[in-house]
Scaffold this motif. Structure first.
Motif, PDB file in Angstrom:
ATOM      1  N   LEU A  49       0.816  -1.086   0.005  1.00 51.59           N
ATOM      2  CA  LEU A  49      -0.056  -0.004  -0.045  1.00 51.59           C
ATOM      3  C   LEU A  49       0.730   1.320   0.075  1.00 51.59           C
ATOM      4  CD1 LEU A  49      -3.074   0.884   0.247  1.00 51.59           C
ATOM      5  CD2 LEU A  49      -2.663   0.877   2.703  1.00 51.59           C
ATOM      6  N   ILE A  50       1.827   1.165   0.765  1.00 52.81           N
ATOM      7  CA  ILE A  50       2.676   2.384   0.810  1.00 52.81           C
ATOM      8  C   ILE A  50       3.464   2.622  -0.486  1.00 52.81           C
ATOM      9  CG2 ILE A  50       4.991   3.287   1.908  1.00 52.81           C
ATOM     10  CD1 ILE A  50       3.955   2.077   4.679  1.00 52.81           C
ATOM     11  N   SER A  51       4.058   1.377  -1.233  1.00 51.84           N
ATOM     12  CA  SER A  51       4.598   1.524  -2.364  1.00 51.84           C
ATOM     13  C   SER A  51       3.658   2.198  -3.287  1.00 51.84           C
ATOM     14  CB  SER A  51       5.171   0.298  -2.761  1.00 51.84           C
ATOM     15  OG  SER A  51       6.325  -0.361  -2.002  1.00 51.84           O
ATOM     16  N   LYS A  52       2.518   1.834  -3.358  1.00 54.14           N
ATOM     17  CA  LYS A  52       1.674   2.035  -4.217  1.00 54.14           C
ATOM     18  C   LYS A  52       1.163   3.827  -3.988  1.00 54.14           C
ATOM     19  CE  LYS A  52      -3.310   1.601  -5.615  1.00 54.14           C
ATOM     20  NZ  LYS A  52      -4.435   0.736  -5.486  1.00 54.14           N
ATOM     21  N   ARG A  53       1.094   4.203  -2.871  1.00 55.17           N
ATOM     22  CA  ARG A  53       0.903   5.576  -2.476  1.00 55.17           C
ATOM     23  C   ARG A  53       2.069   6.461  -2.794  1.00 55.17           C
ATOM     24  NH1 ARG A  53      -1.813   9.840  -2.871  1.00 55.17           N
ATOM     25  NH2 ARG A  53      -1.187  11.587  -1.369  1.00 55.17           N
ATOM     26  N   VAL A  54       3.384   5.998  -2.723  1.00 53.33           N
ATOM     27  CA  VAL A  54       4.461   6.577  -2.982  1.00 53.33           C
ATOM     28  C   VAL A  54       4.624   6.833  -4.579  1.00 53.33           C
ATOM     29  CG1 VAL A  54       6.993   6.449  -3.379  1.00 53.33           C
ATOM     30  CG2 VAL A  54       5.943   6.166  -1.092  1.00 53.33           C
ATOM     31  N   LEU A 101       1.625  -2.665 -10.852  1.00 50.27           N
ATOM     32  CA  LEU A 101       3.037  -3.652 -10.818  1.00 50.27           C
ATOM     33  C   LEU A 101       3.759  -3.379  -9.618  1.00 50.27           C
ATOM     34  CD1 LEU A 101       5.012  -5.562 -12.228  1.00 50.27           C
ATOM     35  CD2 LEU A 101       5.875  -3.494 -13.835  1.00 50.27           C
ATOM     36  N   VAL A 102       4.116  -1.705  -9.305  1.00 55.97           N
ATOM     37  CA  VAL A 102       4.616  -1.426  -8.108  1.00 55.97           C
ATOM     38  C   VAL A 102       4.255  -2.091  -6.939  1.00 55.97           C
ATOM     39  CG1 VAL A 102       5.407   0.581  -6.806  1.00 55.97           C
ATOM     40  CG2 VAL A 102       5.501   0.752  -9.174  1.00 55.97           C
ATOM     41  N   GLU A 103       2.909  -2.110  -6.901  1.00 53.47           N
ATOM     42  CA  GLU A 103       2.325  -2.563  -5.670  1.00 53.47           C
ATOM     43  C   GLU A 103       2.523  -4.191  -5.561  1.00 53.47           C
ATOM     44  OE1 GLU A 103      -1.804  -2.642  -3.226  1.00 53.47           O
ATOM     45  OE2 GLU A 103      -1.862  -2.255  -5.181  1.00 53.47           O
ATOM     46  N   LYS A 104       2.448  -4.736  -6.654  1.00 53.63           N
ATOM     47  CA  LYS A 104       2.537  -6.302  -6.821  1.00 53.63           C
ATOM     48  C   LYS A 104       4.080  -6.796  -6.622  1.00 53.63           C
ATOM     49  CE  LYS A 104       0.839  -7.997 -10.514  1.00 53.63           C
ATOM     50  NZ  LYS A 104       0.303  -8.357 -11.876  1.00 53.63           N
ATOM     51  N   ILE A 105       4.893  -5.950  -6.962  1.00 54.57           N
ATOM     52  CA  ILE A 105       6.447  -6.160  -6.795  1.00 54.57           C
ATOM     53  C   ILE A 105       6.787  -5.982  -5.285  1.00 54.57           C
ATOM     54  CG2 ILE A 105       8.814  -5.475  -7.204  1.00 54.57           C
ATOM     55  CD1 ILE A 105       8.107  -4.756  -9.925  1.00 54.57           C
ATOM     56  N   SER A 106       6.155  -4.904  -4.455  1.00 56.13           N
ATOM     57  CA  SER A 106       6.621  -4.473  -3.318  1.00 56.13           C
ATOM     58  C   SER A 106       5.869  -5.692  -2.363  1.00 56.13           C
ATOM     59  CB  SER A 106       5.741  -3.512  -2.880  1.00 56.13           C
ATOM     60  OG  SER A 106       5.926  -3.350  -1.251  1.00 56.13           O
ATOM     61  N   LYS A 107       4.848  -6.110  -2.587  1.00 55.35           N
ATOM     62  CA  LYS A 107       4.421  -7.347  -1.694  1.00 55.35           C
ATOM     63  C   LYS A 107       4.956  -8.552  -2.022  1.00 55.35           C
ATOM     64  CE  LYS A 107      -0.693  -5.728  -1.898  1.00 55.35           C
ATOM     65  NZ  LYS A 107      -1.944  -6.149  -2.570  1.00 55.35           N
ATOM     66  N   HIS A 108       5.242  -8.957  -3.094  1.00 59.84           N
ATOM     67  CA  HIS A 108       5.915 -10.249  -3.543  1.00 59.84           C
ATOM     68  C   HIS A 108       7.343 -10.118  -2.963  1.00 59.84           C
ATOM     69  CE1 HIS A 108       6.399 -13.887  -5.408  1.00 59.84           C
ATOM     70  NE2 HIS A 108       7.655 -13.847  -6.080  1.00 59.84           N
ATOM     71  N   GLU A 109       8.084  -8.990  -2.894  1.00 62.68           N
ATOM     72  CA  GLU A 109       9.297  -8.733  -2.150  1.00 62.68           C
ATOM     73  C   GLU A 109       9.271  -9.098  -0.853  1.00 62.68           C
ATOM     74  OE1 GLU A 109      11.517  -5.507  -5.203  1.00 62.68           O
ATOM     75  OE2 GLU A 109      10.651  -5.055  -3.286  1.00 62.68           O
ATOM     76  N   SER A 110       8.419  -8.574  -0.055  1.00 59.71           N
ATOM     77  CA  SER A 110       8.333  -8.968   1.431  1.00 59.71           C
ATOM     78  C   SER A 110       8.035 -10.298   1.634  1.00 59.71           C
ATOM     79  CB  SER A 110       7.330  -7.954   1.982  1.00 59.71           C
ATOM     80  OG  SER A 110       5.964  -7.911   1.547  1.00 59.71           O
ATOM     81  N   HIS A 111       6.925 -11.041   1.019  1.00 61.82           N
ATOM     82  CA  HIS A 111       6.728 -12.182   1.132  1.00 61.82           C
ATOM     83  C   HIS A 111       7.862 -13.084   0.895  1.00 61.82           C
ATOM     84  CE1 HIS A 111       4.847 -16.164   0.341  1.00 61.82           C
ATOM     85  NE2 HIS A 111       5.499 -16.062  -1.136  1.00 61.82           N
ATOM     86  N   THR A 112       8.639 -13.043  -0.318  1.00 64.04           N
ATOM     87  CA  THR A 112       9.450 -13.936  -0.797  1.00 64.04           C
ATOM     88  C   THR A 112      10.745 -13.859   0.205  1.00 64.04           C
ATOM     89  OG1 THR A 112       8.811 -13.819  -2.996  1.00 64.04           O
ATOM     90  CG2 THR A 112      10.907 -14.708  -2.553  1.00 64.04           C
ATOM     91  N   GLU A 113      11.143 -12.716   0.521  1.00 66.61           N
ATOM     92  CA  GLU A 113      12.287 -12.476   1.399  1.00 66.61           C
ATOM     93  C   GLU A 113      12.070 -13.157   2.845  1.00 66.61           C
ATOM     94  OE1 GLU A 113      15.660  -9.211   2.547  1.00 66.61           O
ATOM     95  OE2 GLU A 113      13.633  -8.482   2.024  1.00 66.61           O
ATOM     96  N   HIS A 114      10.919 -13.173   3.117  1.00 68.16           N
ATOM     97  CA  HIS A 114      10.451 -13.868   4.507  1.00 68.16           C
ATOM     98  C   HIS A 114      10.458 -15.370   4.585  1.00 68.16           C
ATOM     99  CE1 HIS A 114       8.804 -13.989   8.821  1.00 68.16           C
ATOM    100  NE2 HIS A 114       7.966 -14.844   8.175  1.00 68.16           N
ATOM    101  N   LEU A 115      10.118 -15.704   3.198  1.00 75.77           N
ATOM    102  CA  LEU A 115       9.982 -17.183   2.977  1.00 75.77           C
ATOM    103  C   LEU A 115      11.540 -17.945   2.802  1.00 75.77           C
ATOM    104  CD1 LEU A 115       8.728 -19.658   2.206  1.00 75.77           C
ATOM    105  CD2 LEU A 115       8.455 -19.184  -0.197  1.00 75.77           C
ATOM    106  N   TRP A 116      12.504 -16.737   2.301  1.00 77.04           N
ATOM    107  CA  TRP A 116      13.824 -17.207   2.093  1.00 77.04           C
ATOM    108  C   TRP A 116      14.204 -17.560   3.476  1.00 77.04           C
ATOM    109  CZ3 TRP A 116      17.746 -13.962   4.611  1.00 77.04           C
ATOM    110  CH2 TRP A 116      18.805 -14.586   4.439  1.00 77.04           C
ATOM    111  N   GLU A 117      14.067 -16.917   4.686  1.00 77.50           N
ATOM    112  CA  GLU A 117      14.710 -17.255   6.022  1.00 77.50           C
ATOM    113  C   GLU A 117      14.131 -18.717   6.219  1.00 77.50           C
ATOM    114  OE1 GLU A 117      14.050 -14.623   9.087  1.00 77.50           O
ATOM    115  OE2 GLU A 117      14.684 -12.808   7.976  1.00 77.50           O
ATOM    116  N   LYS A 118      13.248 -19.242   5.723  1.00 73.14           N
ATOM    117  CA  LYS A 118      12.371 -20.473   5.954  1.00 73.14           C
ATOM    118  C   LYS A 118      13.415 -21.721   5.319  1.00 73.14           C
ATOM    119  CE  LYS A 118       8.129 -18.923   7.318  1.00 73.14           C
ATOM    120  NZ  LYS A 118       8.217 -19.017   8.811  1.00 73.14           N
ATOM    121  N   ALA A 119      13.443 -21.226   3.803  1.00 74.94           N
ATOM    122  CA  ALA A 119      14.084 -22.030   3.011  1.00 74.94           C
ATOM    123  C   ALA A 119      15.500 -22.187   3.302  1.00 74.94           C
ATOM    124  CB  ALA A 119      13.894 -21.587   1.686  1.00 74.94           C
TER     125      ALA A 119
END
Length: 498
Positions: A49-54, A101-119
């Motif tokens: 949401l913040i990425s989208k607003r910016v 696309l900006v919003e989609k990328i931001s959401k996916h970055e935070s999700h994937t980086e968090h998943l990376w710790e588990k992987a």
């Protein structure tokens, strides 16, 4: 509307955007430090949401109209003209990227980086493979939106190091790789090899935190404007009066956190030293990731692994780490500076580290050229590690999962580390001309002039110049790897006595 009034309104809009970005950074910092594990979906929505607003605020017609009107002003000074140049550069790029696309990328970055710790914890690339593939596709889509006629990897590189291309980097890295490989061979052929076991001893987190406090005081970070926490992967974030660093403590490797704190403190010092009079404006920002890495690595390696700093610090380390009382200073100095190929980038020595970066650059380049698929990625990584560093990678956590960058969407960042080393070789050569006795000053606990040199020549310039222009203004030369290679050869010839 008066033209200067339009400029002032535009700058106020940039300041508001910077504050939004600060909120984003703080939430992202929390993801990696204190956020409850189940909060990731909620936090991803917030960050998106913040990425989208910016993006909406920056790319709006109102911003474009203010920019157009402000450019008509005749009596702008050098700083105001540079602000408009930087705003226009970003505006032309960002208006080409769809907000969704900006919003989609931001959401996916935070999700994937968090998943990376588990992987990474499970050493299982398959857990995150599909998410990484989606990340690559999103980054390619973004690059294509910016300029469909340009190589997508060049577009991504430009986001981290303005006006640089993979052709430029290939040229710089070719000279760097040749010099580094020769030096690795010379060091490996020496009979008197460092004993790394002298550094491997159990040290509590509490003691390592005391050592971190010493480092932060040495670098000169203002405790009222900065803080240190723990995370899986060390990083620096924030701006202005709130700059935060993290480290990762390993009980059996106290020098690992020692140097990660020095590295991140170098980043933080740069942020804290940025020109206060241009706070929140474009030229109040750091110039590039390559210059940023040059400053962190200057503190970490050129100062932090040098004899002048270590000779004064070793007695303190002995008082904190009893096992160090049983080793000589020369053994310690050689162990800290041992040139030995290893699996993990962040713990690599000052010489072979460059091969870790060149390897990652080549893989990124091949990914976006369609020469390396997601299924081939682990094997390509392992093959290059064997070729460049003679390392046999058996576990994903020591291979393609070891770094957070790709999983956080930072394709194009890795070259900045080695570019920073190249810049450092040139900055050091100039500093030695200006302060010939700089090592004596550090040894005698009089490092202020050295830190002030970095502040005056680099930090306080903010984004007044593009990175290669800044380098040329300071050193009178374009990027040239020979100075860094010469520095390495001079240093390690003395340590290894070849």
């Amino acid at each position: 509307m008066g033209k200067l009034h339009a400029y002032k309104q535009l700058i106020q809009r940039m300041k508001n955007i910077k504050h939004y970005e600060g909120i984003y950074s703080l939430l992202a910092w929390d993801v990696k430090t204190y956020m409850p594990d189940s909060g990731i979906m909620q936090r991803s929505e917030e960050l998106g949401l913040i990425s989208k607003r910016v993006h909406e605020l920056f790319t709006s017609k109102e911003t474009g109209n203010l920019l157009k009107e402000a450019k008509k002003t005749d009596d702008l000074n050098l700083f105001q003209e540079r602000n408009l140049e930087l705003i226009e550069r970003d505006y032309k790029r960002e208006t080409k990227i769809p907000t969704d696309l900006v919003e989609k990328i931001s959401k996916h970055e935070s999700h994937t980086e968090h998943l990376w710790e588990k992987a990474k914890a499970k050493s299982n690339f398959e857990m995150i493979k599909n998410d990484l593939q989606k990340m690559i596709e999103l980054k390619r889509e973004k690059a294509t939106a910016i300029n469909p006629d340009k190589d997508p990897y060049d577009i991504l590189l430009d986001l981290y190091e303005p006006n640089i291309t993979q052709k430029d980097i290939t040229t710089y890295f070719t000279d760097l790789k040749e010099g580094v490989i020769k030096l690795v061979h010379r060091c490996s052929e020496c009979q008197d090899q460092p004993d790394l076991t002298v550094l491997k001893t159990h040290v509590s987190n509490e003691t390592q935190k005391k050592i971190s406090s010493y480092i932060i005081k040495f670098v000169g970070l203002d405790p009222k404007r900065s803080r240190i926490d723990e995370s899986e992967h060390p990083f620096t974030t924030g701006y202005g009066d709130d700059v935060r660093i993290t480290t990762h403590y390993l009980n059996n490797d106290p020098m690992g956190s020692f140097y990660s704190v020095l590295h991140e403190a170098g980043h933080a010092l740069y942020e804290l030293d940025l020109p206060r009079e241009h706070f929140l404006t474009p030229i109040g920002n750091a110039v590039s990731f390559g210059i940023h890495e040059s400053q962190s690595r200057f503190i970490e390696n050129i100062i932090g692994k040098g004899d002048a700093f270590l000779s004064r610090t070793f007695p303190l380390l002995q008082s904190w780490i009893p096992a160090f009382e049983n080793i000589s200073y020369n053994s310690f100095l050689k162990a800290v500076n041992a040139v030995i190929p290893s699996k993990i980038r962040i713990y690599a020595d000052e010489v072979t580290y460059n091969l870790h970066i060149i390897l990652r650059f080549e893989i990124e380049r091949d990914i976006f050229a369609g020469k390396c698929s997601i299924d081939e990625l682990p094997e390509v990584w392992n093959q290059k590690m064997a070729k460049y560093l003679d390392q046999d990678i058996q576990e994903d956590k020591n291979g393609v999962l070891q770094d957070t960058h790709w999983y956080g969407g930072a394709f194009g960042y890795f070259p900045a580390y080695a570019l920073g080393n190249i810049y450092d070789g040139q900055f050091l050569q100039k500093m030695e001309q200006d302060i010939p006795e700089w090592e004596d000053k550090i040894k005698n606990k009089d490092e202020k002039e050295i830190l002030d040199w970095l502040k005056y020549n680099i930090h306080e310039k903010g984004f007044l110049y593009d990175p290669r222009d800044l380098l040329e203004n300071v050193t009178s030369e374009k990027p040239n790897a020979k100075y860094f290679v010469e520095y390495l050869n001079k240093k390690f010839k003395k340590i290894y006595k070849f």
